[in-house]
Design a protein around this motif. Structure first.
Motif, mmCIF file in Angstrom:
data_model
loop_
_atom_site.group_PDB
_atom_site.id
_atom_site.type_symbol
_atom_site.label_atom_id
_atom_site.label_comp_id
_atom_site.label_asym_id
_atom_site.label_seq_id
_atom_site.Cartn_x
_atom_site.Cartn_y
_atom_site.Cartn_z
ATOM 1 N N GLU B 39 -21.649 28.366 12.211
ATOM 2 C CA GLU B 39 -20.853 29.596 12.264
ATOM 3 C C GLU B 39 -21.746 30.832 12.084
ATOM 4 N N HIS B 48 -21.098 32.210 21.347
ATOM 5 C CA HIS B 48 -19.857 31.634 20.856
ATOM 6 C C HIS B 48 -20.104 30.298 20.156
ATOM 7 N N LYS B 49 -19.378 30.112 19.050
ATOM 8 C CA LYS B 49 -19.523 28.926 18.219
ATOM 9 C C LYS B 49 -19.395 27.636 19.024
ATOM 10 N N THR B 50 -18.436 27.612 19.937
ATOM 11 C CA THR B 50 -18.239 26.377 20.710
ATOM 12 C C THR B 50 -19.444 26.101 21.614
ATOM 13 N N THR B 51 -20.096 27.168 22.091
ATOM 14 C CA THR B 51 -21.318 26.992 22.892
ATOM 15 C C THR B 51 -22.420 26.391 22.037
ATOM 16 N N TYR B 53 -22.079 24.593 19.336
ATOM 17 C CA TYR B 53 -21.761 23.182 19.085
ATOM 18 C C TYR B 53 -22.033 22.324 20.313
ATOM 19 N N ARG B 54 -21.647 22.839 21.497
ATOM 20 C CA ARG B 54 -21.796 22.033 22.705
ATOM 21 C C ARG B 54 -23.272 21.799 23.030
#
Lengths: 210, 210
Positions: B39, B48-51, B53-54
């Protein structure tokens, strides 16, 4: 030992401590530092969880206490008759401690814990300071035999003999075996003989003549 | 860079990677490995956080990627004219890297991460293997000058020169400074000169004569 008896303070204190320590070591051997929990140690030792929390605080306290008990244990200081032989025996003992299927996971867990937690680090530092001191006769005997300069720094010789093994195990991730132990020991012996591992001169230190 | 643009895959990939890496290093410097979160890296890098993580999986992936980028960076290999001078410069550079107020917390975080996480460990091992290899010219030049036996194991000389510093920093918890760096370097140079840091003979290895 029932949880009720073990939890009672006072006379049974040493037995409780021994049971908790044995459980801590067994859990570390099976699950490593990151798998260590107060709950599992409590269950394994049959000591009540609240007692473990009260007396040890948490996993860091359990690790620190296990290491503190280990510092006081007798440790075989080699006496092979020459410095290289003694340092090889010391270095091989370190390799054995970390690679033995029984003690290896526990020894590695202590170092892992120390990297992650200040209380465990303090306990490991005290443990190793004791080991450095316990190993000093190896160097003092070599000085007495005329193998080394009189002002050789015993602890530094021991550090030099074992550091490459810890470096491989915990930093560079390279294998250790008897040959790496012997090479580290031989390097420390050669450096000590060359006179580069003497005690540093104290700045402004007194000489016997004042 | 807005999160939306950064999150878009494709041409901006390298810039996103650089931004995430810079944020990872800044977070490590401020909070250490145990304080590192996806985060905070996402917020700091405006990716972006999801990026994050991905593409990186989690904090272990962030650490591993930052180290992988560091492995490729140019690194000053000393050339002072003699082995002791070169090894002292290398060892002092290690001490500087870990004690500098800016780089120290990051360097320590990398080692802490490696002790705790296999992906970070693999990245650190690759990083150090590259460093050992990059430092080899120091030993090869000493061989060419006739200071050392021709079959001296360059990586082992480098390991011997830096291992006592890592041992103090991460295992025994003892201080490091320029004097400890020089002593470790001098010990490695003395051991190499004494011929105890040669490449181990390969079991059943071929000789040039066949």
């Amino acid at each position: 030992m029932s949880p009720e008896r073990a939890a009672r303070p006072g006379g049974r204190s040493a037995r409780v401590r021994a049971a908790v320590r044995a459980a801590t070591l067994a859990e570390l051997a099976e699950k490593g530092y990151q798998g260590l929990t107060v709950e599992a140690v409590a269950e394994r030792s049959a000591v009540h969880k609240t007692t473990v929390y009260r007396r040890w605080g948490g996993v860091e306290g359990l690790i620190a206490d296990a290491l503190e008990l280990a510092s006081g244990e007798p440790w075989p200081v080699p006496d092979t008759g020459d410095l290289t032989g003694d340092l090889r025996a010391l270095a091989r003992e370190v390799v054995r401690g970390f690679t033995d299927p029984e003690t290896g996971p526990i020894a590695r867990a202590f170092v892992s814990a120390a990297v992650q937690d200040p209380a465990a680090a303090r306990a490991l530092h005290a443990f190793l300071a004791a080991r450095h001191e316990q190993s000093a006769p190896v160097v003092r005997r070599a000085v007495a035999r005329g193998e080394l300069p009189a002002d050789t720094d015993a602890a530094e010789v021991v550090r030099t003999a074992v550091a490459p093994l810890y470096y491989r195990l915990f930093v560079s991730g390279e294998p250790v075996d008897t040959a790496t132990a012997d090479r580290a020991a031989d390097a420390a012996a050669a450096a000590a003989r060359a006179g580069v591992l003497r005690a540093p001169a104290e700045p402004g230190g007194h000489t016997p003549a004042g």
